[in-house]
Design a protein around this motif. Structure first.
Motif, PDB file in Angstrom:
ATOM      1  N   ALA A 215      16.882 -28.335   6.431  1.00 36.67           N
ATOM      2  CA  ALA A 215      15.482 -27.884   6.497  1.00 36.67           C
ATOM      3  C   ALA A 215      14.550 -28.912   5.874  1.00 36.67           C
ATOM      4  N   HIS A 216      14.980 -29.498   4.756  1.00 31.98           N
ATOM      5  CA  HIS A 216      14.169 -30.504   4.062  1.00 31.98           C
ATOM      6  C   HIS A 216      13.901 -31.704   4.978  1.00 31.98           C
ATOM      7  N   GLU A 217      14.961 -32.253   5.551  1.00 29.21           N
ATOM      8  CA  GLU A 217      14.793 -33.429   6.413  1.00 29.21           C
ATOM      9  C   GLU A 217      14.049 -33.063   7.698  1.00 29.21           C
ATOM     10  N   GLY A 218      14.259 -31.841   8.174  1.00 24.44           N
ATOM     11  CA  GLY A 218      13.489 -31.388   9.326  1.00 24.44           C
ATOM     12  C   GLY A 218      12.008 -31.328   9.021  1.00 24.44           C
ATOM     13  N   GLY A 219      11.663 -30.967   7.793  1.00 28.59           N
ATOM     14  CA  GLY A 219      10.266 -30.960   7.378  1.00 28.59           C
ATOM     15  C   GLY A 219       9.667 -32.356   7.391  1.00 28.59           C
TER      16      GLY A 219
ATOM     17  N   THR B 106       6.611 -33.390  10.043  1.00 26.00           N
ATOM     18  CA  THR B 106       5.331 -33.898   9.551  1.00 26.00           C
ATOM     19  C   THR B 106       5.108 -35.342   9.995  1.00 26.00           C
ATOM     20  N   ALA B 107       6.191 -36.116  10.114  1.00 20.65           N
ATOM     21  CA  ALA B 107       6.044 -37.488  10.608  1.00 20.65           C
ATOM     22  C   ALA B 107       5.503 -37.495  12.034  1.00 20.65           C
ATOM     23  N   VAL B 108       6.058 -36.629  12.884  1.00 20.26           N
ATOM     24  CA  VAL B 108       5.607 -36.547  14.270  1.00 20.26           C
ATOM     25  C   VAL B 108       4.160 -36.073  14.332  1.00 20.26           C
ATOM     26  N   LEU B 109       3.836 -35.033  13.541  1.00 20.32           N
ATOM     27  CA  LEU B 109       2.474 -34.500  13.546  1.00 20.32           C
ATOM     28  C   LEU B 109       1.471 -35.529  13.024  1.00 20.32           C
ATOM     29  N   ALA B 110       1.937 -36.410  12.137  1.00 23.67           N
ATOM     30  CA  ALA B 110       1.055 -37.440  11.582  1.00 23.67           C
ATOM     31  C   ALA B 110       0.957 -38.661  12.495  1.00 23.67           C
ATOM     32  N   GLY B 111       1.646 -38.620  13.643  1.00 24.49           N
ATOM     33  CA  GLY B 111       1.557 -39.719  14.596  1.00 24.49           C
ATOM     34  C   GLY B 111       2.486 -40.875  14.327  1.00 24.49           C
ATOM     35  N   ARG B 112       3.488 -40.677  13.488  1.00 28.93           N
ATOM     36  CA  ARG B 112       4.447 -41.736  13.204  1.00 28.93           C
ATOM     37  C   ARG B 112       5.612 -41.681  14.199  1.00 28.93           C
ATOM     38  N   GLY B 113       6.263 -42.810  14.374  1.00 28.01           N
ATOM     39  CA  GLY B 113       7.468 -42.826  15.189  1.00 28.01           C
ATOM     40  C   GLY B 113       8.642 -42.290  14.379  1.00 28.01           C
ATOM     41  N   LEU B 114       9.616 -41.713  15.048  1.00 27.44           N
ATOM     42  CA  LEU B 114      10.747 -41.111  14.356  1.00 27.44           C
ATOM     43  C   LEU B 114      12.030 -41.803  14.804  1.00 27.44           C
ATOM     44  N   THR B 115      12.720 -42.443  13.863  1.00 27.35           N
ATOM     45  CA  THR B 115      13.951 -43.161  14.175  1.00 27.35           C
ATOM     46  C   THR B 115      15.161 -42.240  14.140  1.00 27.35           C
ATOM     47  N   GLY B 116      15.237 -41.362  13.160  1.00 24.62           N
ATOM     48  CA  GLY B 116      16.367 -40.447  13.092  1.00 24.62           C
ATOM     49  C   GLY B 116      16.553 -39.844  11.717  1.00 24.62           C
ATOM     50  N   ILE B 117      17.538 -38.941  11.633  1.00 19.03           N
ATOM     51  CA  ILE B 117      17.865 -38.235  10.395  1.00 19.03           C
ATOM     52  C   ILE B 117      19.326 -38.494  10.065  1.00 19.03           C
TER      53      ILE B 117
END
Length: 238
Positions: free
Chosen positions: A52-56, A60-71
């Motif tokens: 849940a923590h990493e999902g948060g 928020t990264a996506v909502l802030a317009g950042r690219g997402l590499t992975g978890i």
């Protein structure tokens, strides 16, 4: 002594009423509390809070317009979410801010659905979030952890009776808010022992110049309000 006796009698009366009207919710709370407080069970279940923590962070990264590499999720129950974008600024601040509150807010949201007699919807939403997380996981242990958690949730969603689904949804809500509170406590204990460095609050302090202790205090506040809100929603006698 007389006032204490009155208070004790009021507490006993309230618990008796709750046991009569909401035994499954109280049992769910007790099981979740044991899972969080008992160190043996916490070592096994804490990964759910980490998911849940990493999902948060990811959301928020996506909502802030950042690219997402992975978890990545690790056997020691730590995790890492990697995003791309500006090395400073509001987007990165929101990304670091999204981790610790996520379990608590998810638990509180689940409690809202359970209180509205939408436990099944809560379970399916949890399963959907796990599937979305699985797509982003980039290491074997993380895949196993998310698939194992998702398998349990899916089994309850497909084969659980309505009563089992209600109890499971309530227990998951309790676990997330209790677990979110303990995670913040562990963060604070680590800081007191000098284990600082790259924690979320330290990174937030570097990005904003707001002291790390204030960010930790904010996480405490969110986690505490989530526990109180969940108790009000699930234990409020109607």
């Amino acid at each position: 002594m007389g006032e204490l006796a009155v208070v004790a009698e009021s507490v006993v009366d309230a618990l008796t009423t709750l046991l009569g009207q909401r035994p499954s919710v109280l049992l769910a709370a007790a099981l979740a509390l044991v899972a969080v407080l008992w160190s043996v069970s916490w070592r096994w279940t804490r990964t759910v809070v980490t998911i849940a923590h990493e999902g948060g962070h990811a959301l928020t990264a996506v909502l802030a317009g950042r690219g997402l590499t992975g978890i990545r999720l690790h056997p020691d129950t730590s995790g890492l979410t990697v995003s791309t974008g500006a090395p400073a600024g509001p987007g990165l601040v929101f990304t670091f801010l999204g981790g610790y509150p996520a379990p608590s807010l998810l638990g509180l949201g689940g409690a809202l659905l359970v209180a509205a007699d939408q436990a099944q919807a809560m379970i399916w939403i949890a399963l959907g979030l796990l599937v979305a997380t699985l797509i982003l996981v980039r290491n074997l242990f993380g895949i196993v952890a998310v698939v194992g958690t998702g398998g349990l949730v899916a089994a309850v969603a497909w084969w659980g009776t309505p009563g089992l689904q209600d109890g499971f949804a309530a227990a998951l809500s309790w676990f997330l808010v209790f677990g979110g509170l303990r995670a913040v406590r562990e963060l604070q204990r680590g800081r007191r022992r000098g284990l600082r460095g790259a924690s979320d609050v330290e990174m937030l302090a570097r990005l904003t110049r707001v002291p790390a202790g204030m960010w930790a205090g904010l996480f405490w506040l969110i986690a505490g309000v989530a526990v109180i809100g969940t108790a009000w929603l699930l234990l409020g006698v109607r």
